[in-house]
Design a protein around this motif. Structure first.
Motif, short mmCIF file in Angstrom:
data_model
loop_
_atom_site.label_atom_id
_atom_site.label_comp_id
_atom_site.label_asym_id
_atom_site.label_seq_id
_atom_site.Cartn_x
_atom_site.Cartn_y
_atom_site.Cartn_z
N GLU A 90 0.85 -1.29 -0.07
CA GLU A 90 0.00 0.10 0.01
C GLU A 90 0.88 1.28 -0.05
N VAL A 91 0.29 2.33 -0.56
CA VAL A 91 1.11 3.51 -0.42
C VAL A 91 0.23 4.78 0.27
N MET A 92 0.85 5.40 1.06
CA MET A 92 0.40 6.43 1.91
C MET A 92 0.87 7.75 1.54
N VAL A 93 0.13 8.77 1.29
CA VAL A 93 0.68 10.03 0.71
C VAL A 93 0.39 11.14 1.60
N LEU A 94 1.66 11.43 1.72
CA LEU A 94 1.82 12.53 2.79
C LEU A 94 2.01 14.10 2.19
N HIS A 95 1.25 14.99 2.80
CA HIS A 95 1.29 16.53 2.02
C HIS A 95 1.03 17.59 3.17
N GLU A 96 2.19 18.35 3.40
CA GLU A 96 2.11 19.35 4.50
C GLU A 96 1.62 18.65 5.74
N GLY A 97 2.27 17.72 6.26
CA GLY A 97 2.36 16.86 7.54
C GLY A 97 1.11 15.91 7.58
N LYS A 98 0.23 16.16 6.74
CA LYS A 98 -1.05 15.27 6.76
C LYS A 98 -1.09 13.97 5.78
N VAL A 99 -1.75 13.00 6.04
CA VAL A 99 -2.07 11.92 5.16
C VAL A 99 -3.24 12.23 4.34
N VAL A 100 -3.17 12.45 3.10
CA VAL A 100 -4.05 12.90 2.09
C VAL A 100 -4.75 11.78 1.72
N GLU A 101 -4.08 10.57 1.39
CA GLU A 101 -4.56 9.45 0.47
C GLU A 101 -3.84 8.03 1.01
N ARG A 102 -4.42 6.99 1.00
CA ARG A 102 -3.57 5.85 1.14
C ARG A 102 -4.48 4.70 0.32
N GLN A 103 -3.84 3.97 -0.74
CA GLN A 103 -4.42 3.27 -1.52
C GLN A 103 -3.41 1.89 -1.94
N VAL A 104 -3.92 1.00 -2.35
CA VAL A 104 -2.94 -0.12 -3.07
C VAL A 104 -2.32 0.48 -4.14
N PRO A 105 -1.00 0.20 -4.56
CA PRO A 105 -0.67 0.93 -5.81
C PRO A 105 -1.40 1.02 -7.00
N GLY A 106 -1.81 0.09 -7.57
CA GLY A 106 -2.72 0.18 -8.88
C GLY A 106 -3.86 0.98 -8.74
N GLU A 107 -4.54 1.00 -7.57
CA GLU A 107 -5.71 1.86 -7.59
C GLU A 107 -5.24 3.43 -7.23
N LEU A 108 -4.17 3.61 -6.57
CA LEU A 108 -3.69 4.82 -6.57
C LEU A 108 -3.43 5.44 -7.84
N ILE A 109 -2.59 4.84 -8.79
CA ILE A 109 -2.16 5.13 -9.84
C ILE A 109 -3.43 5.30 -10.90
N ALA A 110 -4.30 4.42 -10.85
CA ALA A 110 -5.54 4.39 -11.81
C ALA A 110 -6.52 5.49 -11.49
N ARG A 111 -6.87 5.61 -10.07
CA ARG A 111 -8.05 6.51 -9.66
C ARG A 111 -7.59 7.22 -8.29
N PRO A 112 -6.49 8.11 -8.57
CA PRO A 112 -6.13 9.17 -7.25
C PRO A 112 -7.32 9.92 -6.91
N GLN A 113 -7.46 10.07 -5.52
CA GLN A 113 -8.31 10.79 -5.00
C GLN A 113 -8.22 12.24 -4.49
N HIS A 114 -6.92 12.45 -4.24
CA HIS A 114 -6.55 13.73 -3.55
C HIS A 114 -5.88 14.52 -5.08
N ALA A 115 -6.01 15.88 -4.78
CA ALA A 115 -5.39 16.70 -5.63
C ALA A 115 -3.82 16.61 -6.00
N TYR A 116 -3.25 16.57 -4.71
CA TYR A 116 -1.92 16.29 -4.59
C TYR A 116 -1.40 15.16 -5.23
N THR A 117 -2.15 14.11 -5.03
CA THR A 117 -1.64 12.87 -5.63
C THR A 117 -1.79 12.89 -7.04
#
Length: 603
Positions: free
Chosen positions: A232-259
């Protein structure tokens, strides 16, 4: 995976609302803001984010290694049900035992005066006093073998300086695993490594995760590497967790604008090509730097007597005005030794290096200093390459003072103009570089090189210590400066995505030799050497690969530069080697379209 659906069943590590602040001079700045996640046994979780997002602070907090003025001001960290924040003494007792940490600077982590094996044994007996010295010795050698260090019994008795960068990182993995930890925190361990070694480390990490049931928190600045390494991949931005997904889903369907921005800004290897016709090498010009038959060896003395390390041999290439010329290869291939020769810091033992027709290797010290006004070096380390006690203004003015250019007012005016050009704010002129970010420090290094208005800039791994976002900003800066000033660049790098973006022609080095020189497009789409294909197969990317790692990825280490084989130095790792390769060393031959390769397969 949604943040409110974090798994808690069987969690080895459970972090809830973790907040860390930097408190200095009565002011407080939030570094980590309400971080929450779980990590289960045998799970690998990647943490990705740009510089300043809080990745390393998170890693050091979990390892109970948080230096002042940083302080945990809220939340909890439960390890096997025990709160490490509430009980710092208990947390310290786990550090190095149940919770192990590996940093991204293996060269500075071991004592250079002790053999590697003795340090591993000392570490194990410190955390396991019950184990005998003999058993600790056997376990250290077994782990050196497990991380695929060749000849572990012999390597056990070698000093850190005798290890390559990749071997040092493996030794640090052994240092972390020797106490059988339940949790391994790997903080940017692949960023300083070249692509083939980094790929081996990622593969090794997966194997160790499976074999030893170790949970791994993998801190990373590269999204492709983060996705390749983890469950799984957890995305940090400005000290906050903004997203956490399995790699395939993160790349195919990112949820946060920073990702989405991270994915959109990723440089590509094959999706977009550069025109070969645009490469300056295709035009009839006199080379600004010509390198022909260059060799350099270093004498060493050991128990077996005198030996010669053949660091650079048979290097050939030309760099043309306006060219962006790349030099790539594994750790230990001779890139840094070649850099010292190109800049006149050392003289070659054989061959010639001409800058604008003048032999750099034969120049007198006075003439060499004059020549250095026209070619400058920008180094890799944004921290160690700047004097910490000198102000930013004095760092920029120093080259002008050395070359006796201008009076005090003129030097100050020129320094401030350079700061504006490289994107440094004017109000930091009298400050020390201590408070600068890594990206700002490299801008300062570029400014220090630019201030003499050179015609050639030699960039030695200048961007390798920076994250993806900072690299993109610096590449934009280099492009703008080249358009405005007409510099020629030599990029020495292990980062193929960066080389693909900016270099018109590229030389590939292996064990001190140039094994291929080709225009950008030709190298990436039709490489002429098996080693070049291996490098491309290991490059971190989210694209569909043109070259399969299973077919191309290298195992083991190159031959020793002290004891080179009779034939091609790549033959013992090449999937296509035949008898002639083991008897003769191929020379660079023309493949057409200004491309050269040293491989009998091209015959």
């Amino acid at each position: 995976m949604a943040l409110d659906n974090l798994r808690t069943a069987e969690a080895l590590l459970s972090v809830r609302d973790l907040t860390v602040k930097a408190e200095t001079d009565g002011t407080s700045r939030t570094i980590l803001d309400g971080i929450s996640f779980d990590l289960n046994p045998r799970q690998i979780l990647s943490v990705i984010g740009e510089s300043g997002s809080g990745k390393t602070v998170l890693a050091r907090t979990l390892a109970s290694w948080l230096p002042p003025p940083l302080r945990v001001t809220g939340g909890s960290v439960h390890f096997r049900g025990e709160d490490l924040i509430a009980d710092p003494k208990f947390a310290k007792s786990l550090s190095g035992r149940e919770i192990a940490y590996i940093g991204g600077n293996p060269a500075g982590a071991l004592d250079p005066t002790m053999i590697v094996g003795a340090q591993l044994v000392e570490k194990l007996r410190a955390v396991r006093p019950d184990i005998s010295k003999s058993d600790a010795h056997d376990k250290a050698i077994a782990l050196l073998g497990a991380v695929k260090i060749p000849a572990p019994e012999r390597r056990f008795h070698e000093y850190p300086f005798q290890y390559s960068g990749g071997m040092m990182q493996r030794a640090m993995i052994v240092d972390a695993l020797i106490s059988d930890p339940a949790l391994l925190i790997a903080d940017n361990i692949t960023q300083p490594l070249d692509v083939t070694v980094a790929a081996q480390i990622l593969k090794l990490m997966r194997e160790l995760n499976s074999e030893f049931s170790t949970a791994i928190l993998f801190i990373c600045s590269s999204l492709p590497v983060a996705c390749e390494a983890a469950d799984e991949v957890m995305v940090l931005h400005e000290g906050k967790v903004v997203e956490r997904q399995v790699p395939g889903e993160l790349i195919a369907r990112p949820q946060h604008a920073y990702t989405k921005d991270l994915i959109r800004e990723l440089p590509t290897l094959w999706a977009e090509g550069k025109s070969e016709e645009a490469a300056p090498a295709t035009r009839k010009q006199q080379a600004i730097m010509s390198v022909h038959g260059v060799a350099k060896h270093y004498e060493t003395h050991g128990k077996s007597g005198r030996a010669l390390v053949q660091a650079v041999r048979n290097v050939e290439f030309d760099v043309f005005p306006g060219d962006n010329f790349g030099i790539v290869g594994e750790s230990g291939c001779g890139k840094s030794s070649l850099m010292r020769l190109l800049t006149g810091l050392e003289r070659p033992d054989a061959g010639t290096i001409h800058f604008k027709g003048e032999n750099v290797g034969q120049a007198t010290p006075k003439r060499l200093r004059q020549l250095r006004r026209k070619f400058q070096l920008v180094l890799q380390d944004p921290y160690g390459s700047l004097p910490p006690q000198s102000s930013i203004g004095s760092i920029l003015e120093e080259p002008l003072i050395i070359h006796k250019i201008g009076n005090r007012a003129e030097r100050r005016e020129r320094a401030r103009a350079i700061m504006a050009e490289v994107g440094l704010p004017n109000n930091i002129y009298d400050r020390l570089p201590t408070g600068l970010s890594a990206g700002q420090r490299q801008r300062l290094n570029v400014g220090r090189a630019m201030i003499l208005e050179p015609e050639l800039l030699i960039m030695d791994e200048t961007l390798s210590a920076l994250d993806q976002t900072e690299q993109a900003k610096l590449l934009e800066l280099f492009q703008r400066l080249q358009e405005e000033h007409g510099f020629t660049y030599i990029f020495i790098s292990h980062d193929l995505t960066m080389v693909r973006q900016v270099c018109s022609r590229i030389a590939v080095m292996y064990l001190g030799e140039t094994v291929e020189v080709a225009p950008n497009e030709r190298l990436f789409f039709d490489p002429g050497h098996p080693y070049s294909r291996a490098l491309l197969s290991a490059a971190p990317t989210l694209e569909k690969r043109r070259y399969s790692p299973e077919d191309c990825l290298l195992e083991g280490e190159p031959p020793s530069p002290i004891d080179l084989p009779k034939g091609c130095a790549f033959a013992n790792r090449c999937p296509h080697a035949f008898d002639r390769c083991r008897m003769e060393n191929p020379s660079l031959v023309l493949r057409g379209d200004h491309a050269l390769a040293a491989c009998f397969l091209n015959d």
